[in-house]
Design a protein around this motif. Structure first.
Motif, PDB file in Angstrom:
ATOM      1  N   LEU A 100       0.858  -1.175   0.000  1.00  0.00           N
ATOM      2  CA  LEU A 100       0.000   0.000   0.000  1.00  0.00           C
ATOM      3  C   LEU A 100       0.893   1.223   0.000  1.00  0.00           C
ATOM      4  CD1 LEU A 100      -2.817   1.377   0.357  1.00  0.00           C
ATOM      5  CD2 LEU A 100      -2.385   1.247   2.824  1.00  0.00           C
ATOM      6  N   VAL A 101       0.610   2.147  -0.886  1.00  0.00           N
ATOM      7  CA  VAL A 101       1.411   3.362  -1.010  1.00  0.00           C
ATOM      8  C   VAL A 101       0.483   4.557  -0.896  1.00  0.00           C
ATOM      9  CG1 VAL A 101       2.938   4.677  -2.516  1.00  0.00           C
ATOM     10  CG2 VAL A 101       3.043   2.174  -2.524  1.00  0.00           C
ATOM     11  N   PHE A 102       0.825   5.480  -0.002  1.00  0.00           N
ATOM     12  CA  PHE A 102       0.084   6.727   0.117  1.00  0.00           C
ATOM     13  C   PHE A 102       0.870   7.828  -0.575  1.00  0.00           C
ATOM     14  CE2 PHE A 102      -1.760   4.531   3.814  1.00  0.00           C
ATOM     15  CZ  PHE A 102      -3.101   4.786   3.614  1.00  0.00           C
ATOM     16  N   ILE A 103       0.187   8.589  -1.404  1.00  0.00           N
ATOM     17  CA  ILE A 103       0.753   9.792  -2.001  1.00  0.00           C
ATOM     18  C   ILE A 103      -0.157  10.936  -1.605  1.00  0.00           C
ATOM     19  CG2 ILE A 103       1.367  11.009  -4.117  1.00  0.00           C
ATOM     20  CD1 ILE A 103       1.960   8.297  -5.398  1.00  0.00           C
ATOM     21  N   GLU A 104       0.410  11.883  -0.906  1.00  0.00           N
ATOM     22  CA  GLU A 104      -0.347  13.042  -0.428  1.00  0.00           C
ATOM     23  C   GLU A 104      -0.018  14.228  -1.331  1.00  0.00           C
ATOM     24  OE1 GLU A 104      -0.894  15.672   3.664  1.00  0.00           O
ATOM     25  OE2 GLU A 104       0.650  14.131   3.570  1.00  0.00           O
ATOM     26  N   VAL A 105      -1.046  14.860  -1.848  1.00  0.00           N
ATOM     27  CA  VAL A 105      -0.848  16.038  -2.692  1.00  0.00           C
ATOM     28  C   VAL A 105      -1.294  17.267  -1.909  1.00  0.00           C
ATOM     29  CG1 VAL A 105      -1.405  17.160  -4.876  1.00  0.00           C
ATOM     30  CG2 VAL A 105      -1.224  14.662  -4.773  1.00  0.00           C
ATOM     31  N   VAL A 106      -0.399  18.224  -1.812  1.00  0.00           N
ATOM     32  CA  VAL A 106      -0.680  19.470  -1.116  1.00  0.00           C
ATOM     33  C   VAL A 106      -0.448  20.627  -2.075  1.00  0.00           C
ATOM     34  CG1 VAL A 106       0.018  18.502   1.115  1.00  0.00           C
ATOM     35  CG2 VAL A 106       1.679  19.753  -0.260  1.00  0.00           C
ATOM     36  N   CYS A 107      -0.951  21.774  -1.705  1.00  0.00           N
ATOM     37  CA  CYS A 107      -0.650  23.010  -2.425  1.00  0.00           C
ATOM     38  C   CYS A 107      -0.084  23.968  -1.384  1.00  0.00           C
ATOM     39  CB  CYS A 107      -1.888  23.594  -3.099  1.00  0.00           C
ATOM     40  SG  CYS A 107      -1.501  25.047  -4.105  1.00  0.00           S
ATOM     41  N   SER A 108       1.216  24.225  -1.483  1.00  0.00           N
ATOM     42  CA  SER A 108       1.900  25.009  -0.460  1.00  0.00           C
ATOM     43  C   SER A 108       1.597  26.505  -0.532  1.00  0.00           C
ATOM     44  CB  SER A 108       3.410  24.800  -0.563  1.00  0.00           C
ATOM     45  OG  SER A 108       3.877  25.263  -1.821  1.00  0.00           O
ATOM     46  N   ASP A 109       0.997  26.942  -1.609  1.00  0.00           N
ATOM     47  CA  ASP A 109       0.705  28.364  -1.781  1.00  0.00           C
ATOM     48  C   ASP A 109      -0.804  28.578  -1.662  1.00  0.00           C
ATOM     49  OD1 ASP A 109       0.086  30.922  -2.807  1.00  0.00           O
ATOM     50  OD2 ASP A 109       1.842  30.889  -4.120  1.00  0.00           O
ATOM     51  N   PRO A 110      -1.276  29.122  -0.532  1.00  0.00           N
ATOM     52  CA  PRO A 110      -2.725  29.294  -0.342  1.00  0.00           C
ATOM     53  C   PRO A 110      -3.380  30.174  -1.410  1.00  0.00           C
ATOM     54  CG  PRO A 110      -1.543  29.702   1.707  1.00  0.00           C
ATOM     55  CD  PRO A 110      -0.515  29.551   0.639  1.00  0.00           C
TER      56      PRO A 110
ATOM     57  N   VAL B 184       5.095  13.836 -11.488  1.00  0.00           N
ATOM     58  CA  VAL B 184       4.895  12.492 -12.040  1.00  0.00           C
ATOM     59  C   VAL B 184       6.176  11.678 -11.908  1.00  0.00           C
ATOM     60  CG1 VAL B 184       4.461  11.175 -14.154  1.00  0.00           C
ATOM     61  CG2 VAL B 184       2.985  13.118 -13.568  1.00  0.00           C
ATOM     62  N   ALA B 185       7.307  12.286 -12.223  1.00  0.00           N
ATOM     63  CA  ALA B 185       8.593  11.584 -12.095  1.00  0.00           C
ATOM     64  C   ALA B 185       8.843  11.188 -10.640  1.00  0.00           C
ATOM     65  CB  ALA B 185       9.730  12.460 -12.624  1.00  0.00           C
ATOM     66  N   ALA B 186       8.554  12.072  -9.713  1.00  0.00           N
ATOM     67  CA  ALA B 186       8.736  11.756  -8.294  1.00  0.00           C
ATOM     68  C   ALA B 186       7.823  10.606  -7.874  1.00  0.00           C
ATOM     69  CB  ALA B 186       8.474  12.999  -7.440  1.00  0.00           C
ATOM     70  N   ALA B 187       6.571  10.636  -8.315  1.00  0.00           N
ATOM     71  CA  ALA B 187       5.623   9.575  -7.964  1.00  0.00           C
ATOM     72  C   ALA B 187       6.059   8.233  -8.542  1.00  0.00           C
ATOM     73  CB  ALA B 187       4.216   9.940  -8.458  1.00  0.00           C
ATOM     74  N   LEU B 188       6.461   8.224  -9.785  1.00  0.00           N
ATOM     75  CA  LEU B 188       6.907   6.972 -10.403  1.00  0.00           C
ATOM     76  C   LEU B 188       8.150   6.429  -9.720  1.00  0.00           C
ATOM     77  CD1 LEU B 188       6.265   7.753 -14.176  1.00  0.00           C
ATOM     78  CD2 LEU B 188       4.931   6.255 -12.668  1.00  0.00           C
ATOM     79  N   GLY B 189       9.085   7.302  -9.357  1.00  0.00           N
ATOM     80  CA  GLY B 189      10.279   6.873  -8.646  1.00  0.00           C
ATOM     81  C   GLY B 189       9.935   6.306  -7.281  1.00  0.00           C
ATOM     82  N   PHE B 190       9.018   6.948  -6.566  1.00  0.00           N
ATOM     83  CA  PHE B 190       8.587   6.481  -5.254  1.00  0.00           C
ATOM     84  C   PHE B 190       7.921   5.120  -5.365  1.00  0.00           C
ATOM     85  CE2 PHE B 190       5.507   6.513  -1.664  1.00  0.00           C
ATOM     86  CZ  PHE B 190       6.398   6.663  -0.610  1.00  0.00           C
TER      87      PHE B 190
ATOM     88  N   ARG C 283       4.958   8.007   3.238  1.00  0.00           N
ATOM     89  CA  ARG C 283       4.230   8.483   2.077  1.00  0.00           C
ATOM     90  C   ARG C 283       5.116   9.430   1.290  1.00  0.00           C
ATOM     91  NH1 ARG C 283       3.333  11.562   6.308  1.00  0.00           N
ATOM     92  NH2 ARG C 283       2.915  13.787   6.140  1.00  0.00           N
ATOM     93  N   LEU C 284       4.692   9.682   0.084  1.00  0.00           N
ATOM     94  CA  LEU C 284       5.305  10.710  -0.739  1.00  0.00           C
ATOM     95  C   LEU C 284       4.390  11.918  -0.676  1.00  0.00           C
ATOM     96  CD1 LEU C 284       7.310  11.731  -2.916  1.00  0.00           C
ATOM     97  CD2 LEU C 284       5.774  10.714  -4.614  1.00  0.00           C
ATOM     98  N   VAL C 285       4.957  13.082  -0.429  1.00  0.00           N
ATOM     99  CA  VAL C 285       4.185  14.321  -0.436  1.00  0.00           C
ATOM    100  C   VAL C 285       4.578  15.094  -1.689  1.00  0.00           C
ATOM    101  CG1 VAL C 285       3.634  16.465   0.757  1.00  0.00           C
ATOM    102  CG2 VAL C 285       4.084  14.380   2.082  1.00  0.00           C
ATOM    103  N   LEU C 286       3.599  15.344  -2.531  1.00  0.00           N
ATOM    104  CA  LEU C 286       3.808  16.127  -3.744  1.00  0.00           C
ATOM    105  C   LEU C 286       3.176  17.490  -3.567  1.00  0.00           C
ATOM    106  CD1 LEU C 286       2.911  13.459  -6.468  1.00  0.00           C
ATOM    107  CD2 LEU C 286       5.196  14.132  -5.677  1.00  0.00           C
ATOM    108  N   ASP C 287       3.849  18.520  -4.037  1.00  0.00           N
ATOM    109  CA  ASP C 287       3.331  19.881  -3.961  1.00  0.00           C
ATOM    110  C   ASP C 287       2.829  20.258  -5.352  1.00  0.00           C
ATOM    111  OD1 ASP C 287       2.833  22.610  -3.691  1.00  0.00           O
ATOM    112  OD2 ASP C 287       4.556  22.909  -2.366  1.00  0.00           O
ATOM    113  N   SER C 288       1.561  20.602  -5.448  1.00  0.00           N
ATOM    114  CA  SER C 288       0.966  20.884  -6.756  1.00  0.00           C
ATOM    115  C   SER C 288       1.442  22.197  -7.372  1.00  0.00           C
ATOM    116  CB  SER C 288      -0.562  20.866  -6.678  1.00  0.00           C
ATOM    117  OG  SER C 288      -1.020  21.949  -5.892  1.00  0.00           O
ATOM    118  N   VAL C 289       2.226  22.979  -6.644  1.00  0.00           N
ATOM    119  CA  VAL C 289       2.808  24.162  -7.284  1.00  0.00           C
ATOM    120  C   VAL C 289       4.040  23.779  -8.108  1.00  0.00           C
ATOM    121  CG1 VAL C 289       1.922  25.816  -5.600  1.00  0.00           C
ATOM    122  CG2 VAL C 289       4.222  24.882  -5.305  1.00  0.00           C
ATOM    123  N   VAL C 290       4.564  22.586  -7.877  1.00  0.00           N
ATOM    124  CA  VAL C 290       5.667  22.059  -8.677  1.00  0.00           C
ATOM    125  C   VAL C 290       5.081  21.585 -10.011  1.00  0.00           C
ATOM    126  CG1 VAL C 290       7.407  20.215  -8.789  1.00  0.00           C
ATOM    127  CG2 VAL C 290       6.967  21.397  -6.618  1.00  0.00           C
ATOM    128  N   ASP C 291       5.871  21.672 -11.065  1.00  0.00           N
ATOM    129  CA  ASP C 291       5.350  21.302 -12.388  1.00  0.00           C
ATOM    130  C   ASP C 291       4.959  19.820 -12.429  1.00  0.00           C
ATOM    131  OD1 ASP C 291       7.682  19.761 -14.132  1.00  0.00           O
ATOM    132  OD2 ASP C 291       8.500  21.067 -12.561  1.00  0.00           O
TER     133      ASP C 291
END
Length: 140
Positions: free
Chosen positions: A67-77, A129-135, A116-124
């Motif tokens: 089981l893999v959790f990937i959390e997507v956040v947006c660091s810029d309100p 996608v590359a980070a998620a696939l690597g994780f 988990r992997l935390v991805l920031d949606s302000v990143v391209d």
């Protein structure tokens, strides 16, 4: 989860907190069947409470799969609020979330304790996608 819950409403199931919980149960049943076929499942859900996360841990355990959790956040309100305001998911019967609803959900969100992997949606997108696939490659 939102399309499943909206489909339940369109089928005549009354709107309530229970339909949200039922959407998780329906998704788990579908995921269970897919995993039984030896396929991979991706569940796109908020999983704001520990009980929801436990549901996925239990499902993965029953099938002996990681089981893999990937959390997507947006660091810029400011970006987050602008994106929310311009979003249109076009889910029949389901209204878009207000900024106030997002803030309430954030305040109620139980911290994730899982690796988990935390991805920031302000990143391209390409970098995320590359980070998620690597994780995923490293975990599975």
């Amino acid at each position: 989860m939102d399309p499943i819950e909206a489909a339940m409403w369109r089928a005549g199931v009354p709107r309530s907190r229970t339909t949200g919980l039922a959407a998780y149960a329906v998704t788990e049943a579908v995921a269970d069947g897919v995993l039984a076929l030896g396929q991979t499942v991706i569940v796109d859900a908020v999983n704001a409470v520990e009980e929801a996360r436990g549901q996925w841990r239990s499902l993965a355990s029953r099938h002996g799969v990681p089981l893999v959790f990937i959390e997507v956040v947006c660091s810029d309100p400011t970006v987050h609020r602008r994106r929310l305001g311009s979003r249109s998911r076009d889910i029949e019967g389901f209204s878009e979330r207000s900024w106030e609803a997002v803030e309430r959900r954030r305040a109620e969100f139980a911290p994730l304790v899982d690796d988990r992997l935390v991805l920031d949606s302000v990143v391209d997108l390409q970098s995320n996608v590359a980070a998620a696939l690597g994780f995923l490659a490293a975990v599975t």
